[in-house]
Write an enzyme that holds these catalytic residues in place. Structure first.
Site, PDB file in Angstrom:
ATOM      1  N   TYR A 291       0.825  -1.212   0.000  1.00 54.43           N
ATOM      2  CA  TYR A 291       0.000   0.000   0.000  1.00 54.43           C
ATOM      3  C   TYR A 291       0.862   1.267   0.000  1.00 54.43           C
ATOM      4  O   TYR A 291       0.421   2.317  -0.456  1.00 54.43           O
ATOM      5  CB  TYR A 291      -0.908   0.034   1.234  1.00 54.43           C
TER       6      TYR A 291
ATOM      7  N   LYS B 127       3.093 -15.130   1.846  1.00 58.42           N
ATOM      8  CA  LYS B 127       3.431 -15.970   0.703  1.00 58.42           C
ATOM      9  C   LYS B 127       4.952 -16.107   0.669  1.00 58.42           C
ATOM     10  O   LYS B 127       5.614 -15.686  -0.291  1.00 58.42           O
ATOM     11  CB  LYS B 127       2.904 -15.344  -0.593  1.00 58.42           C
TER      12      LYS B 127
ATOM     13  N   ASP C 105      -2.819 -17.968   0.273  1.00 56.94           N
ATOM     14  CA  ASP C 105      -3.832 -18.595  -0.580  1.00 56.94           C
ATOM     15  C   ASP C 105      -4.511 -19.758   0.155  1.00 56.94           C
ATOM     16  O   ASP C 105      -5.733 -19.927   0.105  1.00 56.94           O
ATOM     17  CB  ASP C 105      -3.239 -19.053  -1.926  1.00 56.94           C
TER      18      ASP C 105
ATOM     19  N   ASP D 107      -6.384  -7.175   3.861  1.00 52.16           N
ATOM     20  CA  ASP D 107      -7.523  -6.539   3.195  1.00 52.16           C
ATOM     21  C   ASP D 107      -8.420  -7.612   2.582  1.00 52.16           C
ATOM     22  O   ASP D 107      -9.640  -7.610   2.754  1.00 52.16           O
ATOM     23  CB  ASP D 107      -6.989  -5.596   2.108  1.00 52.16           C
TER      24      ASP D 107
ATOM     25  N   ASP E 271     -12.238  -9.204   4.062  1.00 49.07           N
ATOM     26  CA  ASP E 271     -13.490  -9.185   3.295  1.00 49.07           C
ATOM     27  C   ASP E 271     -14.074 -10.588   3.223  1.00 49.07           C
ATOM     28  O   ASP E 271     -15.282 -10.792   3.352  1.00 49.07           O
ATOM     29  CB  ASP E 271     -13.258  -8.667   1.859  1.00 49.07           C
TER      30      ASP E 271
HETATM   31  C1  IPM Z   1     -10.463  -1.440   3.749  1.00 47.29           C
HETATM   32  C2  IPM Z   1     -10.708  -0.795   2.412  1.00 47.29           C
HETATM   33  C3  IPM Z   1      -9.564   0.169   2.123  1.00 47.29           C
HETATM   34  C4  IPM Z   1      -8.294  -0.640   2.003  1.00 47.29           C
HETATM   35  C5  IPM Z   1      -9.777   1.087   0.911  1.00 47.29           C
HETATM   36  C6  IPM Z   1     -11.062   1.875   0.997  1.00 47.29           C
HETATM   37  C7  IPM Z   1      -8.598   2.008   0.714  1.00 47.29           C
HETATM   38  O1  IPM Z   1     -10.858  -1.763   1.426  1.00 47.29           O
HETATM   39  O2  IPM Z   1     -10.320  -0.714   4.745  1.00 47.29           O
HETATM   40  O3  IPM Z   1     -10.426  -2.673   3.799  1.00 47.29           O
HETATM   41  O4  IPM Z   1      -7.990  -1.173   0.925  1.00 47.29           O
HETATM   42  O5  IPM Z   1      -7.583  -0.730   2.999  1.00 47.29           O
HETATM   43 MG    MG Z   2     -10.914  -3.731   2.152  1.00 50.12          MG
END
Ligand code: IPM
Ligand code: MG
Length: 371
Positions: free
Chosen positions: A143, A194, A227, A251, A255
């Site tokens: 990032y 990884k 993975d 990240d 999710d």
């Molecule tokens: C998160 C989001 C952010 C990230 C974006 C909005 C920059 O996806 O907080 O998970 O990628 O960190």
């Molecule tokens: Mg995210």
């Protein structure tokens, strides 16, 4: 010296303002019903800040974020700003907050409420009782690594570059957070990278092992390639307790973990900095979900991730454990009465708006507080 707890609210874009409006009612509830007062200020971040000031985060708002006890952020981004350069995009405002506040540890708990077991797309047996914590490194890795950018090549093609980079101290400080957390939970840490293809991943593994050996031998440590971790998270998520991983894998895995709980509309997060000499640490609390522009402004969003993020603030920034319990318990009780926002809707349940969900949680808090 004022002992008043200070909060900066950054509603942001999309559904951000409407879920933040509801959390403000929760904040007021604590003042009214529990005598716990917060000094609250509000600011702009993301696309709304770009529209007003030409930047996703002004220096002034950045300075306020550094001065308060805790920042609550709802969500940033939307199609309106998709074609801006990286430094002007809504996300850049959030990344600047994380970086300048040095919020290197992002705690993303994925907990399945009993009432929502059937809302998950996974089989009930796989997710029932699930309670895991993803600790995501948040200020390093790909990032922020340099070099980065898009350049023109002599042959007429273009090249996009990002750099994945980690130094020892960055790995140690986030792994330390994971080990400390594990000691208060089921005492298990799974570190994910990884290391089979990336030097930064190999270093990650070696440094986690070194820290474990030096200070945390009482904690059970395992390693899993990212993975494989993605696969195991849907195959058998209950094998995990604390997962520690880098910025990008964190990240993605968080999710994925959110869907174990039924909806990304349920997941809170805390982003924490180092503890200073006074025992204080910078902190930002935000839902894992995004700005959901498709449903914005229609009172359809699930406010629960935002509420649970505030509960994390009560715990981590203000050490108000019993107060956080009230809010979390109220969420759980309201879900078990069958109320659902659209994202967690199930046959036979009652579909409600953002504001009705919030009304119901507040009423439940009244009951719990007087019980
Ligand atoms: C998160 C989001 C952010 C990230 C974006 C909005 C920059 O996806 O907080 O998970 O990628 O960190
Ligand atoms: Mg995210």
């Amino acid at each position: 010296m004022s002992t008043k707890r200070s909060l900066l609210l950054l509603p942001g874009d999309g559904i951000g303002p409407e879920v933040m409006r509801q959390v403000r009612r929760v904040i007021d509830w604590y003042a009214r019903k529990r005598g716990i007062e917060f000094q609250v200020e509000e600011g702009l971040v993301g696309g709304c800040s770009y529209d007003a000031h030409g930047t996703p985060l002004t220096d002034e708002t950045m300075a306020r974020a550094l001065a308060v006890d805790a920042v609550l952020l709802a969500a940033v981004g939307g199609p309106k700003w998709d074609n801006l350069g990286f430094d002007k995009r809504p996300e850049a405002g959030l990344l600047r907050l994380r970086k300048e506040m040095e919020l290197f540890a992002n705690l993303r708990p994925a907990k399945v409420f009993d009432a929502l077991v059937d809302a998950s797309t996974l089989k009930p047996d796989v997710v029932r009782g699930l309670d895991i914590m993803i600790v995501r490194e948040l200020t390093g890795g790909i990032y922020f690594g340099e070099p980065r950018g898009i350049s023109d090549l002599p042959n007429g093609e273009r090249r996009g570059i990002n750099t994945q980079v980690y130094d020892t101290h960055e790995i140690h400080r986030v792994a330390r957070v994971a080990f400390e957390l594990a000691r208060k939970r089921s005492n298990k840490v799974c570190s994910s990278e990884k290391g089979n293809v990336m030097e930064s991943g190999l270093l990650w593994r070696q440094e986690v092992i070194a820290l474990h050996k030096a200070e945390y031998q009482d904690v059970e440590l395992s390693h899993m390639l990212a993975d494989a971790a993605a696969m195991q998270l849907v195959r058998n998520p209950k094998q995990f307790d604390v997962i520690v991983t880098d910025n990008l894998f964190g990240d993605i895995l968080s999710d994925e973990a959110s869907m174990l709980t039924g909806s990304i509309g349920m997941l809170p997060s805390a982003s924490l900095g180092a503890t200073d000499a006074d025992g204080k640490r910078k902190a930002l609390y935000e839902p894992v979900h995004g700005s959901a522009p498709d449903i914005a402004g229609r009172d359809l969003a699930n406010p629960i991730a935002m509420f649970l993020s505030f509960a994390m603030a009560l715990r981590w920034s203000f050490d108000l454990q019993a107060e956080a319990d009230i809010l979390e318990q109220a969420v759980e009780n309201v879900l078990s009465t069958g109320l659902r926002t659209g994202d967690i809707m199930q046959p036979g349940m009652a579909r409600v708006s953002t504001s009705v969900m919030a009304d119901s949680i507040l009423r439940e808090m009244d009951k719990l507080a007087t019980a």
